[in-house]
Design an enzyme around this catalytic site. Structure first.
Site, short mmCIF file in Angstrom:
data_model
loop_
_atom_site.label_atom_id
_atom_site.label_comp_id
_atom_site.label_asym_id
_atom_site.label_seq_id
_atom_site.Cartn_x
_atom_site.Cartn_y
_atom_site.Cartn_z
N ARG A 7 68.03 32.37 45.46
CA ARG A 7 68.42 33.72 45.05
C ARG A 7 69.88 34.45 45.36
O ARG A 7 70.00 35.58 45.72
CB ARG A 7 67.43 34.91 45.46
CG ARG A 7 66.05 34.55 44.69
CD ARG A 7 65.97 35.35 43.42
NE ARG A 7 64.55 35.22 42.88
CZ ARG A 7 63.57 36.19 42.74
NH1 ARG A 7 64.27 37.39 43.14
NH2 ARG A 7 62.36 35.99 42.36
N ARG A 30 70.73 41.06 44.06
CA ARG A 30 70.74 42.50 44.25
C ARG A 30 71.33 42.90 45.61
O ARG A 30 71.77 44.02 45.84
CB ARG A 30 69.58 43.20 44.02
CG ARG A 30 69.37 43.36 42.83
CD ARG A 30 67.75 44.05 42.77
NE ARG A 30 66.89 42.71 43.07
CZ ARG A 30 65.41 42.91 43.20
NH1 ARG A 30 64.82 43.90 42.74
NH2 ARG A 30 64.77 41.91 43.74
N ARG A 84 74.70 43.92 36.31
CA ARG A 84 73.40 44.10 35.76
C ARG A 84 73.27 45.51 35.14
O ARG A 84 72.95 45.45 34.08
CB ARG A 84 72.35 44.15 37.03
CG ARG A 84 70.86 44.10 36.67
CD ARG A 84 70.06 44.20 37.78
NE ARG A 84 68.69 44.07 37.32
CZ ARG A 84 67.98 45.16 36.85
NH1 ARG A 84 68.43 46.24 36.54
NH2 ARG A 84 66.65 44.99 36.81
N ASP A 93 65.27 33.23 34.95
CA ASP A 93 64.27 33.34 35.99
C ASP A 93 63.08 32.42 35.41
O ASP A 93 63.29 31.58 34.27
CB ASP A 93 63.75 34.73 35.58
CG ASP A 93 62.95 35.01 36.36
OD1 ASP A 93 63.45 35.54 37.38
OD2 ASP A 93 61.62 34.88 36.04
N TYR A 118 51.58 34.14 36.29
CA TYR A 118 52.10 35.14 35.78
C TYR A 118 51.57 35.20 34.31
O TYR A 118 51.50 36.50 33.75
CB TYR A 118 53.79 35.10 35.69
CG TYR A 118 54.28 35.30 36.83
CD1 TYR A 118 54.55 36.72 37.38
CD2 TYR A 118 54.81 34.30 37.86
CE1 TYR A 118 55.26 36.94 38.75
CE2 TYR A 118 55.20 34.49 39.11
CZ TYR A 118 55.44 35.68 39.49
OH TYR A 118 56.03 35.89 40.83
O1 CP3 Z 1 68.53 31.87 43.00
C1 CP3 Z 1 69.16 32.26 42.14
O2 CP3 Z 1 70.44 32.90 42.61
C2 CP3 Z 1 69.05 32.12 40.64
C3 CP3 Z 1 68.46 33.08 39.91
C4 CP3 Z 1 66.85 33.23 40.13
C5 CP3 Z 1 66.39 34.31 39.90
N1 CP3 Z 1 64.80 34.12 39.77
C6 CP3 Z 1 66.99 35.61 39.29
C7 CP3 Z 1 66.13 37.11 39.45
C8 CP3 Z 1 65.70 32.15 40.38
C9 CP3 Z 1 65.91 30.95 40.69
C10 CP3 Z 1 64.46 32.90 40.10
C11 CP3 Z 1 63.13 32.18 40.33
C12 CP3 Z 1 61.81 33.10 40.29
N2 CP3 Z 1 61.55 33.86 39.59
C13 CP3 Z 1 60.87 32.87 41.06
C14 CP3 Z 1 60.83 31.33 41.96
C15 CP3 Z 1 61.31 31.71 43.33
C16 CP3 Z 1 60.41 32.66 44.19
O3 CP3 Z 1 61.30 33.87 44.39
O4 CP3 Z 1 59.38 32.39 44.50
C17 CP3 Z 1 59.72 33.58 40.64
C18 CP3 Z 1 58.60 33.77 41.32
C19 CP3 Z 1 60.41 34.60 39.61
C20 CP3 Z 1 59.47 35.75 39.16
C21 CP3 Z 1 60.42 36.94 39.33
N3 CP3 Z 1 61.57 37.32 38.89
C22 CP3 Z 1 59.90 38.07 40.02
C23 CP3 Z 1 58.73 37.97 40.90
C24 CP3 Z 1 60.87 39.04 39.95
C25 CP3 Z 1 60.71 40.48 40.61
C26 CP3 Z 1 60.93 40.67 42.10
C27 CP3 Z 1 62.23 40.58 42.68
O5 CP3 Z 1 62.82 40.25 43.27
O6 CP3 Z 1 62.64 41.80 42.19
C28 CP3 Z 1 61.96 38.72 39.34
C29 CP3 Z 1 63.37 39.34 38.97
C30 CP3 Z 1 64.46 38.60 39.38
N4 CP3 Z 1 64.78 37.27 39.03
C31 CP3 Z 1 65.62 39.07 40.15
C32 CP3 Z 1 66.71 38.27 40.21
C33 CP3 Z 1 67.92 38.07 40.71
C34 CP3 Z 1 65.70 40.41 40.38
C35 CP3 Z 1 65.51 41.48 39.47
C36 CP3 Z 1 66.63 42.35 39.07
O7 CP3 Z 1 67.83 42.06 39.26
O8 CP3 Z 1 66.32 43.45 38.73
#
Ligand code: CP3
Length: 360
Positions: free
Chosen positions: A29, A33, A42, A79, A155
């Site tokens: 990640r 943010r 964003r 994602d 999910y």
């Molecule tokens: O690593 C990176 O920089 C690449 C981008 C990336 C995102 N999601 C962007 C994202 C990657 C590799 C993921 C993987 C992901 N997404 C996983 C597996 C990794 C882990 O963390 O366990 C999972 C379970 C998800 C599902 C997901 N996406 C959730 C549960 C959430 C909300 C929780 C949160 O952190 O807000 C997201 C949203 C998400 N995906 C964000 C980002 C940068 C934040 C949301 C936003 O910008 O509003």
């Protein structure tokens, strides 16, 4: 497709346990943010999906952490839930609440109606991969990724994040046939999805099994690892004579480390609950290891961040015929001070040199 030659291949070499001058680092990640510039892009995109579905925006945010820190890899901005979205489940990111599906899979009829999506519906992801490769211009390698069949299944069935996993576990214990049906489709979809990323330019791929660790021993192997192995077995492993390494990460999977290492992957991602030295002994350098700083360590003062990085690098020890890619044990917190990331990257690069015989 042809791209500029790689200027920094330390990450790809470490994944394949080849000699490197220092321990490479990237962060799960890393585009997110905790960076003001991410929040600005964003806001312009309007929503998370608006960002992810627009290749220009996705490229912009993928590159943001690389402008700030000398990281050794870029990861596609997307994602894991794009795949179930393409299956028609209707993904939405509700501000402050995380992902939500409008049409979760909660009836036998819904299970039976599920199908591998048309990869054309995920073209925006592959276009982003190609655009990012072009923009990177060989600076560092680009990582593609997908969720594991079980983790995206969580999910798809729960419809959102969960603490209990009640719905998916009910299906697993009550109607294992239905869950196996979903997981088999997810495995096929994930294989096709990762292969299309590889064909579009991804130079390594990572499978995120964020929730396999909630399963009982015995059922983890049946309901998560077996399907990860199916995906790995179906992946393109070479493009133009260049290997495409595969990283398998099960959060909370320490108990099953040897089995994950035998899944056909090149590297195993570790969360922070198992020491790198112990993990290395148990896998005997048959795979590289990626990890595993506790993301909360980045909230400490700079000297403490640096000391914790050194402790992990010492624990891995002289790299020899092994491979270590420094990373966090899970995604970076949105509240992380970016200066701490700068200190971490610097410490890993400087301090690790002593453990590499190819050290500069
Ligand atoms: O690593 C990176 O920089 C690449 C981008 C990336 C995102 N999601 C962007 C994202 C990657 C590799 C993921 C993987 C992901 N997404 C996983 C597996 C990794 C882990 O963390 O366990 C999972 C379970 C998800 C599902 C997901 N996406 C959730 C549960 C959430 C909300 C929780 C949160 O952190 O807000 C997201 C949203 C998400 N995906 C964000 C980002 C940068 C934040 C949301 C936003 O910008 O509003």
């Amino acid at each position: 497709m042809s791209f500029a030659a790689l200027k920094n291949d330390v990450f790809l070499r470490a994944l394949q346990r080849q000699p490197v001058p220092y321990t490479p680092i990237w962060l799960m990640r890393q585009a997110g943010r905790y960076l003001d510039e991410y929040r600005a892009t964003r806001a312009r995109a309007g929503s998370f999906m608006g960002l992810a579905q627009n290749p220009s925006y996705a490229t912009e945010v993928t590159l943001q952490p690389l402008e700030r820190f000398p990281l050794d890899a870029a990861i596609l901005f997307s994602d894991i839930l794009t795949v179930p979205h393409a299956m028609g489940l209707g993904l939405e990111f509700v501000a402050g609440e995380g992902p939500q599906f409008e049409r979760p899979i909660q009836t036998e009829a819904a299970v039976k109606a599920l199908a591998v999506p048309d990869m054309a519906d995920l073209q925006y992801v592959f276009d982003a991969v190609t655009m990012i490769r072009r923009e990177l211009d060989g600076r560092v390698p680009l990582i593609g990724f997908a969720g594991s069949p079980f983790t995206i299944g969580c999910y798809m069935i729960e419809g959102q994040s969960t603490r209990e996993y009640r719905l998916i576990k009910t299906m697993m214990f009550d109607r294992p046939d239905l869950l196996h049906h979903i997981l088999a489709i997810n495995a096929q979809a994930t294989t096709a999805y990762l292969n299309a990323q590889i064909q579009a330019g991804a130079q390594a791929v990572m499978l995120f099994d964020s929730w396999g660790g909630v399963l009982p021993d015995g059922l983890y192997q049946t309901f998560s690892l077996a399907y990860m192995r199916q995906v790995i077995d179906g992946l393109i492993r070479q493009v133009d004579d260049v290997s495409i390494p595969v990283i398998a990460f099960t959060k909370g999977g320490g108990l099953w480390l040897e089995q994950i290492a035998a899944s056909g992957c090149d590297a195993v991602g570790l969360d922070w609950t198992m020491g790198l030295g112990q993990a290395r002994k148990r896998t005997a350098d048959r795979v590289a290891l990626q990890g595993n700083l506790d993301p909360m360590a980045l909230f400490a003062n700079e000297a403490a961040v640096r000391a914790e990085a050194r402790r992990l690098i010492d624990d891995f020890g002289p790299v020899g015929g092994g491979g270590h890619v420094f990373n966090l044990g899970h995604g970076i917190s949105q509240f992380t001070p970016p200066e701490r990331v700068a200190a971490l990257v610097d410490e890993v690069h400087q301090y690790s040199v002593r453990y590499h015989t190819d050290g500069a």
